[in-house]
Design a protein around this motif. Sequence first.
Motif, PDB file in Angstrom:
ATOM      1  N   THR A   1      20.729  -9.597  61.532  1.00  0.00           N
ATOM      2  CA  THR A   1      19.494  -9.355  62.263  1.00  0.00           C
ATOM      3  C   THR A   1      19.487  -7.908  62.720  1.00  0.00           C
ATOM      4  O   THR A   1      20.474  -7.445  63.303  1.00  0.00           O
TER       5      THR A   1
ATOM      6  N   TYR B   1      17.328  -5.293  65.127  1.00  0.00           N
ATOM      7  CA  TYR B   1      16.386  -5.419  66.239  1.00  0.00           C
ATOM      8  C   TYR B   1      15.466  -4.208  66.381  1.00  0.00           C
ATOM      9  O   TYR B   1      15.873  -3.074  66.143  1.00  0.00           O
TER      10      TYR B   1
ATOM     11  N   THR C   1      10.603 -12.112  60.129  1.00  0.00           N
ATOM     12  CA  THR C   1      10.407 -11.058  61.133  1.00  0.00           C
ATOM     13  C   THR C   1       9.718 -11.673  62.340  1.00  0.00           C
ATOM     14  O   THR C   1       9.013 -12.683  62.216  1.00  0.00           O
TER      15      THR C   1
ATOM     16  N   ALA D   1      12.468  -8.373  65.583  1.00  0.00           N
ATOM     17  CA  ALA D   1      13.609  -8.318  64.672  1.00  0.00           C
ATOM     18  C   ALA D   1      13.194  -8.525  63.227  1.00  0.00           C
ATOM     19  O   ALA D   1      12.126  -9.056  62.915  1.00  0.00           O
ATOM     20  N   TYR D   2      14.096  -8.081  62.359  1.00  0.00           N
ATOM     21  CA  TYR D   2      14.081  -8.371  60.932  1.00  0.00           C
ATOM     22  C   TYR D   2      15.352  -9.161  60.692  1.00  0.00           C
ATOM     23  O   TYR D   2      16.450  -8.688  61.004  1.00  0.00           O
ATOM     24  N   ASP D   3      15.230 -10.375  60.157  1.00  0.00           N
ATOM     25  CA  ASP D   3      16.390 -11.239  59.958  1.00  0.00           C
ATOM     26  C   ASP D   3      16.450 -11.664  58.500  1.00  0.00           C
ATOM     27  O   ASP D   3      15.423 -12.009  57.908  1.00  0.00           O
TER      28      ASP D   3
END
Length: 184
Positions: free
Chosen positions: A60, A62, A86, A98-100
Amino acid sequence: MRSTYWKGVFLAWFVLALVTPCLGSSITFEATNLNDSGGADRWAYSYRVSGNFNMFSGFTVYFGVGDSANISASNPQDLGDWDVLTWEPDPGIPDDGAYDAMALVDNASLNSVFNVGFDWMGSSAPGSQYFEIYDENFQILESGYTTLALSAPIATPEPGTFLLVGFGGVALLIFKFRKSNTEA
């Protein structure tokens, strides 16, 4: 003299332990300033990830609350081994966006680039971001900050190379101390 010998051996192993990476995962990024529209300062980040990811483990990255908005994954269809998600920063809580990316298979491929677009609301250009790498039980294994990718890739030695250099250093220390003991 014997205590000096062991102090040298201990010092060599201590230095080796400091320079040898423990887990070796990293996330680098390339930043692209996109054409702004509607007054938004639009950016794209391309992440390259290293490490070993098994099914349901992932990472993840942030996006700070108050700094970013309109976070969107740019190429989720190209990431067959990964499930990408996201979410937006929420100033009401406050909570970061976040991008996970979670691996869908063991040893998920890291050949693809993870792309994300976002509106930047900070005062200067966006930079490094906090990230976490988690296992299949969502326990945090590593955390740190993304690093800016260099235009020319730099070869990073494998951990085995550090061990080989370390063994050579220890052998030189042993030879030096044995030689000084025989001369005395």
